[in-house]
Design an enzyme around this catalytic site. Structure first.
Site, PDB file in Angstrom:
ATOM      1  N   ASN A  87      -7.818   3.383   8.989  1.00 53.57           N
ATOM      2  CA  ASN A  87      -7.174   2.245   9.643  1.00 53.57           C
ATOM      3  C   ASN A  87      -7.210   2.316  11.164  1.00 53.57           C
ATOM      4  OD1 ASN A  87      -5.477   4.415   8.618  1.00 53.57           O
ATOM      5  ND2 ASN A  87      -3.803   3.444   9.730  1.00 53.57           N
ATOM      6  N   GLY A  89       0.799  -1.214   0.000  1.00 57.55           N
ATOM      7  CA  GLY A  89       0.000   0.000   0.000  1.00 57.55           C
ATOM      8  C   GLY A  89       0.836   1.270   0.000  1.00 57.55           C
ATOM      9  N   THR A  90       1.920   1.265   0.738  1.00 52.99           N
ATOM     10  CA  THR A  90       2.765   2.465   0.814  1.00 52.99           C
ATOM     11  C   THR A  90       3.272   2.838  -0.571  1.00 52.99           C
ATOM     12  OG1 THR A  90       3.420   1.915   3.069  1.00 52.99           O
ATOM     13  CG2 THR A  90       4.899   3.377   1.841  1.00 52.99           C
ATOM     14  N   CYS A 129       1.895   1.930  12.627  1.00 54.27           N
ATOM     15  CA  CYS A 129       3.058   2.785  12.354  1.00 54.27           C
ATOM     16  C   CYS A 129       3.220   3.880  13.398  1.00 54.27           C
ATOM     17  CB  CYS A 129       2.969   3.396  10.970  1.00 54.27           C
ATOM     18  SG  CYS A 129       1.392   3.246  10.221  1.00 54.27           S
ATOM     19  N   GLN A 131      -7.928  -0.737   3.820  1.00 57.30           N
ATOM     20  CA  GLN A 131      -8.697  -1.368   4.902  1.00 57.30           C
ATOM     21  C   GLN A 131     -10.077  -1.844   4.436  1.00 57.30           C
ATOM     22  OE1 GLN A 131      -7.709  -2.001   8.064  1.00 57.30           O
ATOM     23  NE2 GLN A 131      -5.717  -1.018   7.904  1.00 57.30           N
ATOM     24  N   THR A 154      11.925  -7.178 -11.714  1.00 57.02           N
ATOM     25  CA  THR A 154      11.322  -8.498 -11.933  1.00 57.02           C
ATOM     26  C   THR A 154      10.136  -8.672 -10.989  1.00 57.02           C
ATOM     27  OG1 THR A 154      13.483  -9.364 -12.524  1.00 57.02           O
ATOM     28  CG2 THR A 154      11.798 -10.994 -11.969  1.00 57.02           C
TER      29      THR A 154
END
Ligand SMILES: Cc1ncc(COP(=O)(O)O)c(C=O)c1O
Length: 390
Positions: free
Chosen positions: A155, A82-83, A340, A194, A252
């Site tokens: 979140n 997600g970041t 976080c 979320q 890759t």
């Protein structure tokens, strides 16, 4: 979408109440991923047949994701979580429009807030339940706004935003702009990390141009994710190299991650209806228990649109870290903020944005449920809370 019965679900996660931070990997998803670590290890860009079969698997995963989002496979970009998807959406647009500005909500994940803060960025306020103030959002958008980013579901406090309503406002602004001869686009991005277990993801119904998803919140692999990008949007890549993922995400491909993400999304969506109904009952039961047994408790989000798995409670005068550690000693895992922000001493920006003081923020607990949460386990947690605070 075909409904599936809950399967492969064991009860070993009974004391875990932090599903907004991470979800345990589904056994089905793990099984689907496994061959891509070993016998089917080929680089999907290689020419021989075995590698081309891996390419086909990636493309079929892309099609599965596109079907769930109600869009086309060419609009799905696989990312490492997600970041990265949030960074790609925001920095990708802003780097291509250096004179423009963006508007993001005050309760976004740090990956949105910090990316947006690199540019001319305005912060849209929310009310005491975390709902975006539409009138103030409208005022923040001016002739130079190129991007609005509002998360689908929060979140920390689980607030669900009215994305279709926001999209309607943006369409009116775009229409006014066109009439004035302003050709600057106005894109709408949402961080939906979320959401998949609880809310539909149909991008056209929601009216979004870009959408972020990640695998680590949907019983899939961490460091896997997707950015949906409407086909006419031009993004500046964050990573340059071999040109994979339409040149937007060179390197890759993480084949097991991609395969696992698609399988996890499919399973989550198939279980959604059953799970929402089940978790809403648990949520309601927990609300009632807390209100009746811990009179000083204040529940965030009552009466608002909130995710079915989120219970955010404040116990005035109680140190949340201490409470969390006391529960941990008894084997219960809950959170004092988002994963976080929890590790820092700074009170959560989300709780500050809904108007809580530092002291109130430091007395808040986030309890989030998931596939493995059942009534007995929740009962045990609530009893412990009562014995510690009631
Ligand atoms: C709403 C939201 N956005 C973004 C992220 C970041 O996702 P990832 O950990 O996959 O980079 C998270 C995860 O905590 C999240 O909850």
């Amino acid at each position: 979408m075909k409904k599936v019965k809950q399967q492969n679900i064991d009860t070993t996660y009974g004391s875990y109440f932090d599903y907004a931070a991470a979800t345990p990997m589904s056994k089905t998803v793990l099984a689907v991923m496994k061959p891509y670590f070993s016998e089917t290890f080929y680089n999907p860009s290689a020419q021989y047949l075995s590698a081309q079969n891996v390419r086909k698997s990636i493309e079929s995963a892309r099609s599965e994701v596109a079907l769930i989002l109600g869009t086309s496979p060419s609009e799905i970009i696989f990312t490492a979580g997600g970041t990265e998807a949030n960074n790609l959406a925001i920095r990708g647009i802003m780097a291509n429009n250096p004179d423009a500005n963006c508007v993001v909500s005050a309760i976004e994940h740090d990956s949105v807030l910090k990316s947006a803060s690199l540019y001319d960025c305005r912060i849209a306020p929310v009310d005491k339940h975390g709902r975006i103030d539409l009138a103030r959002l409208k005022k923040l958008i001016d002739e130079k706004t190129v991007l609005v980013s509002i998360m689908y579901a929060n979140n920390e406090i689980g607030t669900v935003q009215p994305l279709a309503g926001i999209s309607k406002i943006l369409s009116e602004i775009k229409w006014q702009r066109t009439k004035k001869g302003n050709s600057l686009p106005l894109y709408f991005h949402t961080d939906a990390c979320q959401a998949p277990s609880y809310l539909h993801l149909l991008v056209h119904t929601l009216g979004v141009d870009m959408m972020t998803l990640n695998g680590g919140k949907i019983y899939g692999p961490k460091q896997s994710g997707v950015l949906y990008v409407e086909r006419d949007i031009k993004l500046k890549p964050l990573v340059y190299g071999g040109g994979q993922e339409k040149g937007l995400r060179s390197g890759t491909e993480n084949v097991p991650g991609i395969i696992g993400f698609a399988a996890a999304l499919k399973e989550t969506v198939a279980l959604r209806e059953i799970e929402v109904a089940r978790l809403q009952k648990l949520q309601q039961m927990a609300w009632i228990h807390i209100v009746e047994n811990i009179p000083k408790a204040v529940i965030t989000g009552i009466g608002t649109q909130q995710l079915a798995n989120n219970l955010h409670v404040r116990f005035p005068g109680v140190d949340n870290e201490r409470l969390m550690m006391e529960l941990d000693e008894k084997g219960f895992m809950v959170a004092v903020g988002s994963a976080c922000s929890a590790s820092s001493d700074v009170p959560s920006h989300v709780l500050k944005a809904i108007g809580l003081s530092d002291e109130d923020a430091r007395s808040s607990l986030r309890i989030t449920f998931g596939r493995h949460t059942n009534r007995q386990d929740l009962d045990k947690l609530l009893k412990h809370l009562k014995s510690l605070l009631g």
